[in-house]
Design a protein around this motif. Structure first.
Motif, PDB file in Angstrom:
ATOM      1  N   ARG A 235      69.162  -0.779   4.808  1.00 14.58           N
ATOM      2  CA  ARG A 235      68.628  -2.147   4.710  1.00 14.58           C
ATOM      3  C   ARG A 235      69.480  -2.994   3.790  1.00 14.58           C
ATOM      4  O   ARG A 235      69.673  -4.185   4.048  1.00 14.58           O
ATOM      5  CB  ARG A 235      67.186  -2.104   4.194  1.00 14.58           C
ATOM      6  N   GLN A 236      69.941  -2.398   2.734  1.00 11.97           N
ATOM      7  CA  GLN A 236      70.837  -3.120   1.819  1.00 11.97           C
ATOM      8  C   GLN A 236      72.090  -3.538   2.573  1.00 11.97           C
ATOM      9  O   GLN A 236      72.561  -4.675   2.437  1.00 11.97           O
ATOM     10  CB  GLN A 236      71.250  -2.218   0.644  1.00 11.97           C
ATOM     11  N   LEU A 237      72.648  -2.666   3.327  1.00 13.70           N
ATOM     12  CA  LEU A 237      73.847  -2.977   4.104  1.00 13.70           C
ATOM     13  C   LEU A 237      73.548  -4.057   5.142  1.00 13.70           C
ATOM     14  O   LEU A 237      74.357  -4.961   5.377  1.00 13.70           O
ATOM     15  CB  LEU A 237      74.395  -1.726   4.789  1.00 13.70           C
ATOM     16  N   GLU A 238      72.372  -4.008   5.792  1.00  6.58           N
ATOM     17  CA  GLU A 238      71.989  -5.036   6.768  1.00  6.58           C
ATOM     18  C   GLU A 238      71.852  -6.389   6.083  1.00  6.58           C
ATOM     19  O   GLU A 238      72.297  -7.406   6.603  1.00  6.58           O
ATOM     20  CB  GLU A 238      70.678  -4.647   7.457  1.00  6.58           C
ATOM     21  N   ARG A 239      71.163  -6.380   4.903  1.00 12.66           N
ATOM     22  CA  ARG A 239      71.016  -7.647   4.150  1.00 12.66           C
ATOM     23  C   ARG A 239      72.389  -8.188   3.764  1.00 12.66           C
ATOM     24  O   ARG A 239      72.649  -9.375   3.854  1.00 12.66           O
ATOM     25  CB  ARG A 239      70.157  -7.441   2.899  1.00 12.66           C
ATOM     26  N   LYS A 240      73.228  -7.293   3.292  1.00 19.28           N
ATOM     27  CA  LYS A 240      74.581  -7.691   2.879  1.00 19.28           C
ATOM     28  C   LYS A 240      75.336  -8.239   4.075  1.00 19.28           C
ATOM     29  O   LYS A 240      76.022  -9.272   3.977  1.00 19.28           O
ATOM     30  CB  LYS A 240      75.299  -6.486   2.263  1.00 19.28           C
ATOM     31  N   ALA A 241      75.234  -7.602   5.224  1.00 16.83           N
ATOM     32  CA  ALA A 241      75.915  -8.058   6.434  1.00 16.83           C
ATOM     33  C   ALA A 241      75.392  -9.422   6.859  1.00 16.83           C
ATOM     34  O   ALA A 241      76.146 -10.321   7.234  1.00 16.83           O
ATOM     35  CB  ALA A 241      75.750  -7.030   7.554  1.00 16.83           C
ATOM     36  N   ARG A 242      74.014  -9.565   6.805  1.00 15.50           N
ATOM     37  CA  ARG A 242      73.436 -10.874   7.144  1.00 15.50           C
ATOM     38  C   ARG A 242      73.916 -11.952   6.176  1.00 15.50           C
ATOM     39  O   ARG A 242      74.280 -13.048   6.592  1.00 15.50           O
ATOM     40  CB  ARG A 242      71.901 -10.789   7.122  1.00 15.50           C
ATOM     41  N   ALA A 243      73.915 -11.637   4.888  1.00 17.31           N
ATOM     42  CA  ALA A 243      74.362 -12.591   3.868  1.00 17.31           C
ATOM     43  C   ALA A 243      75.832 -12.941   4.092  1.00 17.31           C
ATOM     44  O   ALA A 243      76.234 -14.118   4.020  1.00 17.31           O
ATOM     45  CB  ALA A 243      74.149 -12.020   2.473  1.00 17.31           C
ATOM     46  N   ASP A 244      76.634 -11.926   4.367  1.00 12.70           N
ATOM     47  CA  ASP A 244      78.055 -12.187   4.632  1.00 12.70           C
ATOM     48  C   ASP A 244      78.231 -13.026   5.892  1.00 12.70           C
ATOM     49  O   ASP A 244      79.061 -13.941   5.939  1.00 12.70           O
ATOM     50  CB  ASP A 244      78.827 -10.867   4.780  1.00 12.70           C
ATOM     51  N   GLY A 245      77.434 -12.748   6.910  1.00 13.33           N
ATOM     52  CA  GLY A 245      77.495 -13.511   8.163  1.00 13.33           C
ATOM     53  C   GLY A 245      77.104 -14.963   7.929  1.00 13.33           C
ATOM     54  O   GLY A 245      77.729 -15.889   8.448  1.00 13.33           O
TER      55      GLY A 245
ATOM     56  N   ALA B 226      79.836 -16.611   6.084  1.00 11.13           N
ATOM     57  CA  ALA B 226      80.949 -16.876   7.005  1.00 11.13           C
ATOM     58  C   ALA B 226      80.631 -18.084   7.883  1.00 11.13           C
ATOM     59  O   ALA B 226      81.488 -18.944   8.123  1.00 11.13           O
ATOM     60  CB  ALA B 226      81.238 -15.642   7.850  1.00 11.13           C
ATOM     61  N   ARG B 227      79.362 -18.189   8.386  1.00 10.03           N
ATOM     62  CA  ARG B 227      78.970 -19.344   9.209  1.00 10.03           C
ATOM     63  C   ARG B 227      79.017 -20.642   8.401  1.00 10.03           C
ATOM     64  O   ARG B 227      79.442 -21.674   8.902  1.00 10.03           O
ATOM     65  CB  ARG B 227      77.571 -19.122   9.798  1.00 10.03           C
ATOM     66  N   ARG B 228      78.563 -20.581   7.128  1.00  4.87           N
ATOM     67  CA  ARG B 228      78.625 -21.771   6.263  1.00  4.87           C
ATOM     68  C   ARG B 228      80.078 -22.195   6.068  1.00  4.87           C
ATOM     69  O   ARG B 228      80.420 -23.380   6.164  1.00  4.87           O
ATOM     70  CB  ARG B 228      77.970 -21.509   4.918  1.00  4.87           C
ATOM     71  N   LYS B 229      80.944 -21.190   5.791  1.00  2.00           N
ATOM     72  CA  LYS B 229      82.363 -21.515   5.596  1.00  2.00           C
ATOM     73  C   LYS B 229      82.966 -22.082   6.879  1.00  2.00           C
ATOM     74  O   LYS B 229      83.733 -23.047   6.841  1.00  2.00           O
ATOM     75  CB  LYS B 229      83.141 -20.269   5.150  1.00  2.00           C
ATOM     76  N   GLN B 230      82.597 -21.477   8.016  1.00  3.27           N
ATOM     77  CA  GLN B 230      83.110 -21.964   9.295  1.00  3.27           C
ATOM     78  C   GLN B 230      82.611 -23.384   9.553  1.00  3.27           C
ATOM     79  O   GLN B 230      83.367 -24.252   9.988  1.00  3.27           O
ATOM     80  CB  GLN B 230      82.683 -21.029  10.431  1.00  3.27           C
ATOM     81  N   ALA B 231      81.351 -23.654   9.266  1.00  9.71           N
ATOM     82  CA  ALA B 231      80.779 -24.995   9.454  1.00  9.71           C
ATOM     83  C   ALA B 231      81.484 -25.996   8.540  1.00  9.71           C
ATOM     84  O   ALA B 231      81.792 -27.128   8.944  1.00  9.71           O
ATOM     85  CB  ALA B 231      79.283 -24.975   9.187  1.00  9.71           C
TER      86      ALA B 231
END
Length: 118
Positions: free
Chosen positions: A3-13, A16-21
């Motif tokens: 779950r920590q890895l999923e949260r981290k992946a979601r946060a990173d995603g 990444a979307r904020r940076k892309q936007a």
């Protein structure tokens, strides 16, 4: 841990979307700025063309005015020359009349005297 890895992946995603936007927004802004600069350049070219046309028009008008002045001065000069020639011709005629009178007068007086003596 998963779950920590999923949260981290979601946060990173999300990050990444904020940076892309943000990058997309920056690209759009740069594109708008570039278009604004192109428009400004077109406006400047138009202004320059208008200034060149105005300068050419002013030069043509000045040329016309100077040509008219030259024609007027030429006509005035011709008239003055004509008047001077007339004045010189009249003066010459007067001098010729005086010369003729002075050369004929003694002979005429002689004729008149002879006629009166009869």
């Amino acid at each position: 841990k998963l779950r920590q890895l999923e949260r981290k992946a979601r946060a990173d995603g999300e990050e990444a979307r904020r940076k892309q936007a943000a990058l997309v927004a920056q690209a759009a802004e740069k594109s708008r700025q570039a278009e604004a600069l192109r428009e400004e350049l077109r406006d400047l070219k138009t202004v320059k063309e208008l200034q060149e046309r105005r300068r050419a028009d002013q030069t043509r008008e000045r040329h016309k005015a100077l040509t008219a002045q030259i024609e007027e001065l030429t006509a005035t000069n011709a008239e003055l020359r004509r008047r001077m020639q007339l004045r010189e011709d009249r003066e010459f005629e007067r001098e010729a009349d005086v010369s003729i009178e002075s050369s004929v007068a003694p002979a005429w007086e002689e004729v008149v005297r002879a006629a009166s003596q009869g």
